[in-house]
Design a protein around this motif. Structure first.
Motif, mmCIF file in Angstrom:
data_model
loop_
_atom_site.group_PDB
_atom_site.id
_atom_site.type_symbol
_atom_site.label_atom_id
_atom_site.label_comp_id
_atom_site.label_asym_id
_atom_site.label_seq_id
_atom_site.Cartn_x
_atom_site.Cartn_y
_atom_site.Cartn_z
ATOM 1 N N ALA A 173 0.845 -1.201 0.000
ATOM 2 C CA ALA A 173 0.000 0.000 0.000
ATOM 3 C C ALA A 173 0.875 1.244 0.000
ATOM 4 O O ALA A 173 2.013 1.227 0.479
ATOM 5 C CB ALA A 173 -0.922 0.014 1.210
ATOM 6 N N ALA A 174 0.303 2.326 -0.540
ATOM 7 C CA ALA A 174 0.974 3.621 -0.546
ATOM 8 C C ALA A 174 -0.013 4.678 -0.084
ATOM 9 O O ALA A 174 -1.149 4.728 -0.561
ATOM 10 C CB ALA A 174 1.489 3.963 -1.940
ATOM 11 N N LEU A 175 0.426 5.484 0.869
ATOM 12 C CA LEU A 175 -0.343 6.649 1.291
ATOM 13 C C LEU A 175 0.319 7.855 0.644
ATOM 14 O O LEU A 175 1.489 8.136 0.901
ATOM 15 C CB LEU A 175 -0.323 6.808 2.810
ATOM 16 N N ILE A 176 -0.418 8.538 -0.211
ATOM 17 C CA ILE A 176 0.103 9.745 -0.850
ATOM 18 C C ILE A 176 -0.500 10.926 -0.102
ATOM 19 O O ILE A 176 -1.712 11.128 -0.119
ATOM 20 C CB ILE A 176 -0.245 9.802 -2.342
ATOM 21 N N CYS A 177 0.366 11.677 0.589
ATOM 22 C CA CYS A 177 -0.083 12.763 1.458
ATOM 23 C C CYS A 177 -0.041 14.101 0.734
ATOM 24 O O CYS A 177 0.932 14.422 0.051
ATOM 25 C CB CYS A 177 0.796 12.841 2.702
ATOM 26 N N CYS A 178 -1.103 14.875 0.938
ATOM 27 C CA CYS A 178 -1.181 16.228 0.409
ATOM 28 C C CYS A 178 -1.445 17.172 1.572
ATOM 29 O O CYS A 178 -2.440 17.022 2.289
ATOM 30 C CB CYS A 178 -2.312 16.340 -0.615
ATOM 31 N N ASP A 179 -0.559 18.113 1.761
ATOM 32 C CA ASP A 179 -0.713 19.144 2.785
ATOM 33 C C ASP A 179 -1.816 20.092 2.329
ATOM 34 O O ASP A 179 -1.678 20.786 1.325
ATOM 35 C CB ASP A 179 0.612 19.882 2.944
ATOM 36 N N LEU A 180 -2.917 20.119 3.064
ATOM 37 C CA LEU A 180 -4.048 20.973 2.697
ATOM 38 C C LEU A 180 -3.710 22.460 2.770
ATOM 39 O O LEU A 180 -4.461 23.287 2.260
ATOM 40 C CB LEU A 180 -5.250 20.665 3.592
ATOM 41 N N LEU A 181 -2.579 22.798 3.361
ATOM 42 C CA LEU A 181 -2.158 24.198 3.467
ATOM 43 C C LEU A 181 -1.225 24.617 2.343
ATOM 44 O O LEU A 181 -0.802 25.770 2.291
ATOM 45 C CB LEU A 181 -1.468 24.427 4.820
ATOM 46 N N SER A 182 -0.908 23.689 1.434
ATOM 47 C CA SER A 182 0.116 23.957 0.418
ATOM 48 C C SER A 182 -0.374 23.596 -0.986
ATOM 49 O O SER A 182 -0.562 22.422 -1.303
ATOM 50 C CB SER A 182 1.373 23.149 0.733
ATOM 51 N N MET A 183 -0.508 24.596 -1.831
ATOM 52 C CA MET A 183 -0.882 24.344 -3.227
ATOM 53 C C MET A 183 0.222 23.568 -3.945
ATOM 54 O O MET A 183 -0.059 22.736 -4.810
ATOM 55 C CB MET A 183 -1.190 25.662 -3.940
ATOM 56 N N LEU A 184 1.483 23.801 -3.586
ATOM 57 C CA LEU A 184 2.582 23.053 -4.199
ATOM 58 C C LEU A 184 2.427 21.553 -3.925
ATOM 59 O O LEU A 184 2.641 20.724 -4.815
ATOM 60 C CB LEU A 184 3.933 23.549 -3.693
ATOM 61 N N SER A 185 2.059 21.209 -2.714
ATOM 62 C CA SER A 185 1.837 19.808 -2.361
ATOM 63 C C SER A 185 0.772 19.192 -3.267
ATOM 64 O O SER A 185 0.911 18.072 -3.762
ATOM 65 C CB SER A 185 1.432 19.708 -0.887
ATOM 66 N N PHE A 186 -0.287 19.934 -3.517
ATOM 67 C CA PHE A 186 -1.360 19.485 -4.406
ATOM 68 C C PHE A 186 -0.841 19.323 -5.835
ATOM 69 O O PHE A 186 -1.134 18.333 -6.513
ATOM 70 C CB PHE A 186 -2.524 20.482 -4.363
#
Length: 168
Positions: A82-95
């Motif tokens: 399994a892979a958890l791909i995390c996106c920081d909701l405070l960062s558009m770059l992360s998205f």
């Protein structure tokens, strides 16, 4: 019972630098949260034993998200369950970097179960990424999405319950 006799599953936690990967794992395993940022150099291994009718071990590799560590990804992402791909909701770059992480895991472990995780969900006043946008990405990818807060613990247990269910 020795760990080698247990059902072991490999899980990789990916995402941009400072997206909350280590905090997420620390909350899941130690029920703790550190307010100070500490960069992951390369990757960290954390082991979590889960008992839900049978005993399992999750080997969780938290990979550093900084660009300089990306050449190391291959050694941690091959043959994961399994892979958890995390996106920081405070960062558009992360998205904006999500597709990179998704494409890498599909290339290195095409059969891995992928979960998209929106981190820092407690910071509702500062969100740069809409939860609805992440839900849309998850739908396009055909994966589950969970919003979590390592700081408060909201959604973390449910996320890892889902991980255990999907890799069993």
């Amino acid at each position: 019972m020795a760990e080698s006799n247990l059902e072991t599953r490999r899980v990789v936690i990916l995402g941009s630098s400072a997206s909350g990967k280590t905090s997420l794992v620390n909350r899941a395993v130690h029920n703790s949260f550190a307010h100070d940022y500490c960069q992951t150099f390369g990757a960290d291994l954390t082991v979590k034993t889960v008992i839900d009718g049978q005993k399992r071990v999750l080997h969780m590799w938290t990979c550093g998200g900084h660009e300089r560590y990306r050449p190391l990804l291959e050694q941690f992402c091959i043959d994961v369950h399994a892979a958890l791909i995390c996106c920081d909701l405070l960062s558009m770059l992360s998205f904006q970097e999500l597709s990179y992480w998704f494409n890498e895991i599909k290339r290195l472990s095409p059969d891995a179960i992928i979960l998209l995780v929106g981190t820092k969900s407690d910071e509702t006043d500062s969100m740069a990424v809409k939860v609805q946008d992440l839900m849309k990405v998850a739908q396009e990818w055909g994966v589950d999405f969970k919003a979590v807060s390592a700081k408060t613990g909201a959604g973390v247990n449910e996320l890892f319950d889902l991980v255990v269910q999907t890799v069993s």
